[in-house]
Scaffold this motif. Structure first.
Motif, short mmCIF file in Angstrom:
data_model
loop_
_atom_site.label_atom_id
_atom_site.label_comp_id
_atom_site.label_asym_id
_atom_site.label_seq_id
_atom_site.Cartn_x
_atom_site.Cartn_y
_atom_site.Cartn_z
N HIS A 71 -0.71 17.39 13.26
CA HIS A 71 -1.14 15.99 13.20
C HIS A 71 -0.12 15.04 13.82
CE1 HIS A 71 -3.75 17.89 10.16
NE2 HIS A 71 -4.63 17.03 10.61
N CYS A 72 0.84 15.61 14.57
CA CYS A 72 1.86 14.81 15.25
C CYS A 72 2.58 13.85 14.30
CB CYS A 72 1.27 14.03 16.42
SG CYS A 72 0.41 15.08 17.59
N LEU A 73 2.92 14.34 13.12
CA LEU A 73 3.53 13.48 12.11
C LEU A 73 5.04 13.61 12.01
CD1 LEU A 73 0.99 13.61 9.15
CD2 LEU A 73 1.63 11.63 10.50
N VAL A 74 5.62 14.60 12.68
CA VAL A 74 7.05 14.85 12.50
C VAL A 74 7.87 13.63 12.94
CG1 VAL A 74 8.99 16.30 13.21
CG2 VAL A 74 6.79 17.35 12.62
N ASP A 75 7.63 13.14 14.13
CA ASP A 75 8.39 11.98 14.62
C ASP A 75 8.08 10.73 13.82
OD1 ASP A 75 9.66 13.53 16.46
OD2 ASP A 75 8.21 13.11 18.07
N CYS A 76 6.80 10.59 13.48
CA CYS A 76 6.36 9.43 12.67
C CYS A 76 7.12 9.39 11.35
CB CYS A 76 4.85 9.53 12.43
SG CYS A 76 4.23 8.52 11.07
N LEU A 77 7.19 10.52 10.65
CA LEU A 77 7.86 10.56 9.34
C LEU A 77 9.36 10.29 9.49
CD1 LEU A 77 6.08 13.63 7.67
CD2 LEU A 77 5.80 11.22 7.05
N LYS A 78 9.98 10.87 10.51
CA LYS A 78 11.42 10.72 10.69
C LYS A 78 11.80 9.29 11.02
CE LYS A 78 13.82 14.05 12.63
NZ LYS A 78 14.28 15.28 13.31
N ALA A 79 10.85 8.54 11.61
CA ALA A 79 11.15 7.16 12.03
C ALA A 79 10.88 6.13 10.93
CB ALA A 79 10.32 6.83 13.27
N MET A 90 0.84 -1.20 0.00
CA MET A 90 0.00 0.00 0.00
C MET A 90 0.88 1.25 0.00
SD MET A 90 -1.45 2.47 2.19
CE MET A 90 -1.52 1.91 3.88
N ILE A 91 0.49 2.22 -0.84
CA ILE A 91 1.23 3.49 -0.87
C ILE A 91 0.42 4.56 -0.16
CG2 ILE A 91 2.16 5.30 -2.35
CD1 ILE A 91 2.90 3.28 -4.37
N ALA A 92 1.00 5.17 0.86
CA ALA A 92 0.32 6.24 1.57
C ALA A 92 0.79 7.58 1.03
CB ALA A 92 0.60 6.15 3.06
N ILE A 93 -0.16 8.44 0.66
CA ILE A 93 0.17 9.80 0.24
C ILE A 93 -0.23 10.72 1.40
CG2 ILE A 93 -0.26 11.62 -1.45
CD1 ILE A 93 -1.13 9.34 -3.38
N VAL A 94 0.76 11.38 1.98
CA VAL A 94 0.49 12.20 3.17
C VAL A 94 -0.34 13.42 2.78
CG1 VAL A 94 1.49 13.41 5.13
CG2 VAL A 94 2.64 11.39 4.19
N ASN A 95 -1.53 13.50 3.32
CA ASN A 95 -2.48 14.56 2.96
C ASN A 95 -2.39 15.69 3.98
OD1 ASN A 95 -4.59 16.06 2.04
ND2 ASN A 95 -6.19 14.59 2.63
N TYR A 96 -1.38 16.54 3.80
CA TYR A 96 -1.22 17.61 4.79
C TYR A 96 -1.77 18.95 4.29
CZ TYR A 96 3.20 18.38 2.25
OH TYR A 96 4.14 18.60 1.29
N LEU A 117 -4.81 8.43 0.27
CA LEU A 117 -4.59 9.77 0.79
C LEU A 117 -4.91 9.75 2.28
CD1 LEU A 117 -3.83 12.21 -0.89
CD2 LEU A 117 -6.24 12.80 -1.03
N THR A 118 -3.90 10.04 3.11
CA THR A 118 -4.15 9.92 4.54
C THR A 118 -3.29 10.86 5.38
OG1 THR A 118 -4.17 8.39 6.41
CG2 THR A 118 -2.47 8.03 4.76
N ILE A 119 -3.76 11.13 6.58
CA ILE A 119 -3.02 11.93 7.55
C ILE A 119 -2.85 11.10 8.82
CG2 ILE A 119 -5.09 13.08 8.50
CD1 ILE A 119 -1.98 15.00 7.48
N ASP A 120 -3.29 9.84 8.76
CA ASP A 120 -3.28 8.94 9.92
C ASP A 120 -1.87 8.34 10.11
OD1 ASP A 120 -5.33 7.08 11.68
OD2 ASP A 120 -3.55 5.98 10.98
N LYS A 161 6.16 26.76 5.53
CA LYS A 161 5.73 27.06 6.89
C LYS A 161 4.38 26.39 7.22
CE LYS A 161 5.64 30.92 10.09
NZ LYS A 161 5.78 32.37 10.22
N SER A 162 3.42 26.57 6.35
CA SER A 162 2.10 25.99 6.64
C SER A 162 2.15 24.46 6.56
CB SER A 162 1.03 26.56 5.70
OG SER A 162 1.36 26.31 4.38
N ALA A 163 3.03 23.92 5.71
CA ALA A 163 3.17 22.47 5.62
C ALA A 163 3.72 21.92 6.94
CB ALA A 163 4.10 22.10 4.47
N MET A 164 4.75 22.57 7.49
CA MET A 164 5.32 22.10 8.75
C MET A 164 4.31 22.24 9.90
SD MET A 164 8.16 20.62 8.36
CE MET A 164 8.45 20.30 10.10
N MET A 165 3.53 23.32 9.85
CA MET A 165 2.50 23.50 10.88
C MET A 165 1.50 22.35 10.85
SD MET A 165 1.85 27.61 10.82
CE MET A 165 0.13 27.50 11.31
N GLN A 166 1.13 21.95 9.62
CA GLN A 166 0.19 20.83 9.46
C GLN A 166 0.79 19.54 10.02
OE1 GLN A 166 -2.95 20.28 8.06
NE2 GLN A 166 -3.20 22.50 8.19
#
Lengths: 263, 195
Positions: B59-67, B1-7, B28-31, B50-55
């Motif tokens: 959604h608490c995705l920064v750590d998730c993406l980095k990991a 499955m390919i997840a496209i981050v919907n920020y 398309l997901t933000i989960d 800026k607005s992308a990072m805020m999003q």
């Protein structure tokens, strides 16, 4: 010999414009007497396959009718073409624009609504990003000066605006537009070449991409507008729709003239 | 499955459609759970840094993406987010690549944004760019450019050279829009999905 590209190797863009009326591609002479040229999806696919760099889909009835462009074909085109395309016509508010981009268009272009409410340009640029905000300018030479026209989609509603073209394009740039398409009305549909003189004047004051429109008839016209007016792209409709020029032939010709084009 | 981050922002549909043309369905997901468990993750290119990072923070995705350890592809702004910092709003980003993103200099570029088709020199081979000719044209639309470094696998010149393709372990990025870059762009997306 160094090729004429933008700065470096950025290719000059060849952009077929599909004027859309009631879901069909049409073309008129000097914005009048529209003739049926074919199905939107068929033509979009044909130009993509032939090497068009971008497409403009322009609902010429929308703005003067107060309607928004019909969305169904935007989504259909977005699904099958793999080059960028821009949708124009009757986009009057942020949500109109957002909807078209969400449907898969890469850019939206506004013209009469920008004249009615210039701040709309800033609103779009700040929310959606300047790169997807194109402003179309219909300009005509009158008494030695260039003036901007409004509602050119309908011959009966076409109006002269209060704006001088040179002032207006700079204002549009300052308001945050990402690109300008200059429709030179004196030349449109005449196949006598682009309005080099006017485009040169506008190019000198613009630091955003400038696309020439109106007047293409033969291959040399494209060479002239790239070499003499240094525009970033050249838009044309009937010369492509009527098969007077083929995009692969045109690109080969431009390449031989040392103009950087995508092959 | 390919997840496209919907920020948020527009333009996400064209990435979905490009995958559809390859016969692949993207979600398309933000989960964060869906993203963490996806086989591939795409960070598409929309809006301002800026607005992308805020999003992503919201959604608490920064750590998730980095990991993430599966193949990740950032497109346009999505590629720039992989970097440490951007001059666009002077913000801190994901810091997966220890380098910066800066504005094109008006002194060396007559026209900004860098908009249109430009060539990419693949200076180092990588599975992401296999079966694509060197100096092929790709479609770019951006006003900020990522600096070059060891992580640069494709380079483009516009006034100054910048990173057009970057790779840092499982994290990849392209400044151009593969979904709008004709057959070469489709090949790059295909390469990514086959990793």
């Amino acid at each position: 010999m160094r090729s004429i590209g933008g700065s470096n190797m950025l290719a000059k863009r060849i952009i077929p414009c599909l004027d859309v009326k009631d879901g069909r591609v049409v073309k008129g002479v000097q914005f009048r007497n529209h003739r049926d040229m074919g199905d939107i999806c068929d033509l979009a696919q044909k130009y993509t396959d032939e090497g068009a760099d971008e497409l403009v889909l322009y609902d010429i009835t929308a703005s003067s009718d107060g309607r928004v462009v019909d969305k169904s074909w935007v989504n259909k085109i977005a699904r099958f073409i793999n080059i960028p395309f821009c949708v124009a016509g009757g986009i009057r508010n942020l949500s109109d624009a957002q909807k078209i981009l969400n449907d898969g268009a890469d850019k939206i272009s506004i013209n009469s609504p920008a004249l009615e409410r210039p701040d709309f340009i800033t609103e779009l640029a700040e929310t959606l990003g300047a790169q997807c905000v194109v402003v179309g300018v219909d300009s005509r030479k009158e008494n030695g000066d260039y003036v901007v026209y409004q509602y050119t989609g309908d011959a009966n509603k076409t109006l002269k605006s209060k704006h001088n073209t040179l002032d207006w394009v700079q204002h549009v740039q300052n308001l945050g537009a990402g690109e300008i398409v200059m429709n030179c009305m004196n030349n449109d549909g005449m196949h006598q070449g682009y309005d080099i003189e006017q485009l040169k004047i506008m190019r000198e004051v613009l630091t955003i991409p400038l696309i020439a429109s109106g007047g293409a008839g033969k291959k040399q016209d494209f060479m002239d507008v790239f070499k003499k007016a240094n525009v970033d792209g050249a838009l044309a409709a009937s010369v492509f729709h009527s098969n007077q020029l083929s995009i692969p032939d045109l690109k080969t010709y431009l390449k031989n003239q040392n103009i950087e084009v995508r092959s | 499955m390919i997840a496209i981050v919907n920020y948020g922002g527009a333009n996400i549909a064209s990435v979905m459609f490009a995958l559809e043309r390859l016969g692949i369905k993207g979600i398309l997901t933000i989960d964060s759970d869906l993203i963490a468990n996806a086989d591939h993750v795409i960070l598409p290119g929309v809006g301002a840094a800026k607005s992308a990072m805020m999003q992503l923070h919201e959604h608490c995705l920064v750590d998730c993406l980095k990991a993430l350890t599966q193949p990740v592809l950032g497109i346009c702004l999505g590629m720039q987010l992989l970097f440490k910092q951007s001059q666009e709003g002077n913000i801190d980003m994901l810091n997966i690549i220890d380098s910066t993103v800066n504005k094109f200099d008006k002194k060396t570029c007559e026209v900004i944004p860098h908009m249109g088709w430009n060539t990419v020199s693949f200076n180092k081979p990588h599975p992401l760019t296999q079966n694509i000719t060197n100096e092929n044209y790709f479609y770019f639309v951006h006003s900020y450019r990522a600096e070059t470094g060891n992580y640069t696998f494709g380079k483009t010149d516009y006034g100054t050279p910048f990173s057009a393709v970057v790779v840092q372990d499982n994290f990849m990025g392209c400044q151009f829009h593969p979904e709008r870059s004709g057959n070469a762009g489709a090949q790059l997306l295909k390469n990514f999905t086959e990793m």
